[in-house]
Design a protein around this motif. Structure first.
Motif, mmCIF file in Angstrom:
data_model
loop_
_atom_site.group_PDB
_atom_site.id
_atom_site.type_symbol
_atom_site.label_atom_id
_atom_site.label_comp_id
_atom_site.label_asym_id
_atom_site.label_seq_id
_atom_site.Cartn_x
_atom_site.Cartn_y
_atom_site.Cartn_z
ATOM 1 N N LEU A 1 0.801 -1.223 0.000
ATOM 2 C CA LEU A 1 0.000 0.000 0.000
ATOM 3 C C LEU A 1 0.835 1.275 0.000
ATOM 4 C CD1 LEU A 1 -2.805 -0.974 2.537
ATOM 5 C CD2 LEU A 1 -2.833 -1.158 0.034
ATOM 6 N N ARG A 2 2.066 1.223 0.459
ATOM 7 C CA ARG A 2 2.858 2.454 0.624
ATOM 8 C C ARG A 2 3.077 3.214 -0.674
ATOM 9 N NH1 ARG A 2 8.417 -0.477 2.137
ATOM 10 N NH2 ARG A 2 7.085 -0.935 3.890
ATOM 11 N N THR A 3 2.911 2.549 -1.822
ATOM 12 C CA THR A 3 3.113 3.243 -3.097
ATOM 13 C C THR A 3 1.925 4.104 -3.508
ATOM 14 O OG1 THR A 3 2.299 1.368 -4.386
ATOM 15 C CG2 THR A 3 4.682 1.446 -3.948
ATOM 16 N N ILE A 4 0.796 3.948 -2.826
ATOM 17 C CA ILE A 4 -0.375 4.779 -3.136
ATOM 18 C C ILE A 4 -0.121 6.183 -2.587
ATOM 19 C CG2 ILE A 4 -2.849 5.133 -2.786
ATOM 20 C CD1 ILE A 4 -3.073 2.070 -2.311
ATOM 21 N N PRO A 5 -0.157 7.206 -3.436
ATOM 22 C CA PRO A 5 0.020 8.565 -2.933
ATOM 23 C C PRO A 5 -1.127 8.944 -1.998
ATOM 24 C CG PRO A 5 0.260 8.506 -5.323
ATOM 25 C CD PRO A 5 -0.272 7.170 -4.905
ATOM 26 N N VAL A 6 -0.762 9.476 -0.838
ATOM 27 C CA VAL A 6 -1.743 9.908 0.148
ATOM 28 C C VAL A 6 -1.637 11.426 0.300
ATOM 29 C CG1 VAL A 6 -2.530 9.776 2.546
ATOM 30 C CG2 VAL A 6 -1.658 7.712 1.398
ATOM 31 N N VAL A 7 -2.741 12.089 -0.002
ATOM 32 C CA VAL A 7 -2.837 13.536 0.158
ATOM 33 C C VAL A 7 -3.733 13.791 1.355
ATOM 34 C CG1 VAL A 7 -3.637 15.692 -0.875
ATOM 35 C CG2 VAL A 7 -2.521 13.951 -2.310
ATOM 36 N N VAL A 8 -3.165 14.393 2.386
ATOM 37 C CA VAL A 8 -3.956 14.762 3.551
ATOM 38 C C VAL A 8 -4.758 16.005 3.168
ATOM 39 C CG1 VAL A 8 -3.879 15.550 5.947
ATOM 40 C CG2 VAL A 8 -2.309 13.737 5.158
ATOM 41 N N LEU A 9 -6.068 15.910 3.305
ATOM 42 C CA LEU A 9 -6.979 17.010 2.982
ATOM 43 C C LEU A 9 -7.837 17.233 4.226
ATOM 44 C CD1 LEU A 9 -8.041 18.941 0.767
ATOM 45 C CD2 LEU A 9 -9.640 17.131 0.108
ATOM 46 N N THR A 10 -7.472 18.235 5.007
ATOM 47 C CA THR A 10 -8.052 18.397 6.330
ATOM 48 C C THR A 10 -8.213 19.864 6.689
ATOM 49 O OG1 THR A 10 -7.807 17.649 8.638
ATOM 50 C CG2 THR A 10 -5.797 18.335 7.479
ATOM 51 N N THR A 11 -8.973 20.135 7.728
ATOM 52 C CA THR A 11 -9.143 21.509 8.188
ATOM 53 C C THR A 11 -7.953 21.986 9.011
ATOM 54 O OG1 THR A 11 -10.350 20.737 10.136
ATOM 55 C CG2 THR A 11 -11.661 21.385 8.210
ATOM 56 N N GLY B 1 4.929 9.900 6.134
ATOM 57 C CA GLY B 1 4.888 9.465 4.744
ATOM 58 C C GLY B 1 3.843 10.103 3.858
ATOM 59 N N ALA B 2 3.142 11.125 4.341
ATOM 60 C CA ALA B 2 2.160 11.798 3.476
ATOM 61 C C ALA B 2 2.879 12.344 2.246
ATOM 62 C CB ALA B 2 1.470 12.929 4.225
ATOM 63 N N ASN B 3 2.214 12.257 1.103
ATOM 64 C CA ASN B 3 2.788 12.773 -0.132
ATOM 65 C C ASN B 3 2.483 14.250 -0.327
ATOM 66 O OD1 ASN B 3 1.986 9.714 -0.638
ATOM 67 N ND2 ASN B 3 3.876 10.194 -1.713
ATOM 68 N N SER B 4 1.457 14.734 0.357
ATOM 69 C CA SER B 4 1.092 16.138 0.291
ATOM 70 C C SER B 4 0.142 16.429 1.445
ATOM 71 C CB SER B 4 0.416 16.447 -1.047
ATOM 72 O OG SER B 4 0.173 17.812 -1.196
ATOM 73 N N TYR B 5 0.070 17.700 1.826
ATOM 74 C CA TYR B 5 -0.803 18.117 2.923
ATOM 75 C C TYR B 5 -1.488 19.393 2.484
ATOM 76 C CZ TYR B 5 -2.246 18.968 7.785
ATOM 77 O OH TYR B 5 -2.964 19.152 8.936
ATOM 78 N N ILE B 6 -2.811 19.363 2.452
ATOM 79 C CA ILE B 6 -3.586 20.519 1.993
ATOM 80 C C ILE B 6 -4.651 20.840 3.033
ATOM 81 C CG2 ILE B 6 -5.175 21.371 0.223
ATOM 82 C CD1 ILE B 6 -3.747 19.463 -1.729
ATOM 83 N N GLN B 7 -4.686 22.111 3.436
ATOM 84 C CA GLN B 7 -5.778 22.541 4.296
ATOM 85 C C GLN B 7 -7.000 22.733 3.408
ATOM 86 O OE1 GLN B 7 -5.428 26.351 6.256
ATOM 87 N NE2 GLN B 7 -6.799 25.678 7.887
ATOM 88 N N LYS B 8 -8.139 22.185 3.850
ATOM 89 C CA LYS B 8 -9.366 22.299 3.070
ATOM 90 C C LYS B 8 -9.708 23.761 2.845
ATOM 91 C CE LYS B 8 -11.612 18.091 4.706
ATOM 92 N NZ LYS B 8 -12.672 17.561 5.586
ATOM 93 N N PRO B 9 -9.895 24.133 1.586
ATOM 94 C CA PRO B 9 -10.344 25.504 1.321
ATOM 95 C C PRO B 9 -11.722 25.726 1.935
ATOM 96 C CG PRO B 9 -9.480 24.474 -0.670
ATOM 97 C CD PRO B 9 -9.607 23.391 0.367
#
Length: 152
Positions: free
Chosen positions: A90-100, A114-122
């Motif tokens: 599973l580690r090859t699946i890109p994980v984008v954290v999309l959170t407040t 290991g998150a591939n990206s971190y985005i604060q929810k617009p």
């Protein structure tokens, strides 16, 4: 934008309102990839590890990209992230954290785990549409992913 409608996107989101906003934003952004929706971390891991009702690989294909909320009931997104990234398949699946959360501790810990990206929810639909377009452009048009990043 290249079309990658065969690339499945999994969303792990417990809020019905936030999930509906995601659906509307995907539509407005022109993103037509199949979506898998899990309402909590336990369901997401059952799906990804193909347990219980998700045992059949044909009806439970693994995603090419995972959008993960952090604040989930039961097993939270932080633990889901650590579990995914600890698994050899599973580690090859890109994980984008999309959170407040914009907490510096959350951001640092997610990247460390290991998150591939971190985005604060617009906060509005227009911002969410733009964020999803950028995600799609990067993960499906710019980044090279394995042909099937999710299958052993």
């Amino acid at each position: 934008m290249a079309v990658h409608e065969d690339r499945i996107i999994m969303t792990v989101e417990d809020s019905p309102e936030d999930y509906e906003a995601l659906i509307r934003a995907f539509s407005k952004a022109g993103i037509t990839n199949p979506l898998i929706h899990c309402e909590d971390g336990d369901e997401a891991l059952e799906y990804l590890f193909r347990k219980g009702r998700f045992q059949d690989p044909a009806s439970s294909p693994r995603p090419a990209l995972l959008l993960l909320d952090l604040n989930l009931p039961g097993m939270d997104g932080r633990e889901v992230l650590r579990t995914i990234k600890a698994d050899e398949i599973l580690r090859t699946i890109p994980v984008v954290v999309l959170t407040t959360s914009d907490a510096e501790d959350d951001i640092a810990k997610c990247y460390s785990d290991g998150a591939n990206s971190y985005i604060q929810k617009p906060i509005d639909l227009k911002g969410l549409v733009l964020a999803l377009k950028r995600l799609s452009d990067f993960w499906f048009d710019t980044a090279l992913l394995p042909d099937d990043a999710s299958e052993p």
